[in-house]
Design a protein around this motif. Sequence first.
Motif, short mmCIF file in Angstrom:
data_model
loop_
_atom_site.label_atom_id
_atom_site.label_comp_id
_atom_site.label_asym_id
_atom_site.label_seq_id
_atom_site.Cartn_x
_atom_site.Cartn_y
_atom_site.Cartn_z
N ALA A 24 -33.87 14.38 11.36
CA ALA A 24 -35.19 14.61 10.77
C ALA A 24 -36.10 15.36 11.74
O ALA A 24 -36.81 16.30 11.35
CB ALA A 24 -35.83 13.29 10.35
N GLU A 28 -37.79 18.99 11.24
CA GLU A 28 -39.24 19.18 11.33
C GLU A 28 -39.59 20.27 12.33
O GLU A 28 -40.53 21.04 12.11
CB GLU A 28 -39.92 17.85 11.68
N THR A 29 -38.82 20.37 13.39
CA THR A 29 -39.02 21.46 14.35
C THR A 29 -38.68 22.80 13.71
O THR A 29 -39.36 23.80 13.92
CB THR A 29 -38.18 21.23 15.62
N VAL A 31 -39.05 23.49 10.55
CA VAL A 31 -40.21 23.79 9.69
C VAL A 31 -41.32 24.41 10.53
O VAL A 31 -41.95 25.39 10.11
CB VAL A 31 -40.70 22.53 8.95
N LYS A 32 -41.55 23.84 11.70
CA LYS A 32 -42.59 24.38 12.60
C LYS A 32 -42.31 25.84 12.94
O LYS A 32 -43.20 26.70 12.87
CB LYS A 32 -42.67 23.54 13.87
N LYS A 112 -38.32 20.80 4.56
CA LYS A 112 -39.20 19.63 4.53
C LYS A 112 -38.60 18.53 3.66
O LYS A 112 -38.63 17.35 4.02
CB LYS A 112 -40.57 20.00 3.97
N ALA A 115 -35.81 16.95 5.60
CA ALA A 115 -36.34 16.12 6.69
C ALA A 115 -36.91 14.81 6.15
O ALA A 115 -36.69 13.74 6.75
CB ALA A 115 -37.41 16.89 7.47
N ASP A 116 -37.63 14.87 5.04
CA ASP A 116 -38.18 13.66 4.44
C ASP A 116 -37.07 12.69 4.04
O ASP A 116 -37.19 11.48 4.24
CB ASP A 116 -39.03 14.00 3.21
N ARG A 119 -35.78 11.04 7.15
CA ARG A 119 -36.74 10.04 7.64
C ARG A 119 -36.64 8.76 6.81
O ARG A 119 -36.73 7.66 7.35
CB ARG A 119 -38.17 10.58 7.60
#
Length: 146
Positions: A24, A28-29, A31-32, A112, A115-116, A119
């Motif tokens: 996750a 998220e990285t 996505v960044k 995203k 990743a969700d 998580r």
Amino acid sequence: MSSYAANAYRTRSISGASPALQVAMLLETCVKHMTEAQTAIVLDDMEGRFAATEKAQTIITGLQSCLNDTDPDAKAMAEVFDNFYTNMTMLIMRVNLKNDGDACDVIIKGIKQMADTWRQIASQGAPQPAGQGAPPPTRSSLTVSA
């Protein structure tokens, strides 16, 4: 806090996280980086866009290389993930070839969502599915027309 101390803290936080949470965090990285690419497109910063997409692609390639396609129980799920990562790779190529902000939106949305899901798996302490994780978004929700 010094930069060294901050990096050491981050490293310990990541290494102590469950495999699902680590995935996750990687997503998220990603996505960044794709958000940075999107900003670079708006600013007409080709070098910035390329640098950001390369970082995102490195994460995707790394995750794709970890798929377990040798275990018969994991093979079907690994194929689903392989298709997802391949689709993300193709969209990143589109971002770089056509300076396509819409493709960035699609990538960010798909990553995203993935990743969700990871998580949620991490927070429930559930065993990770055989292929590598929960099913990715459907292909139709991740394509951009030419």
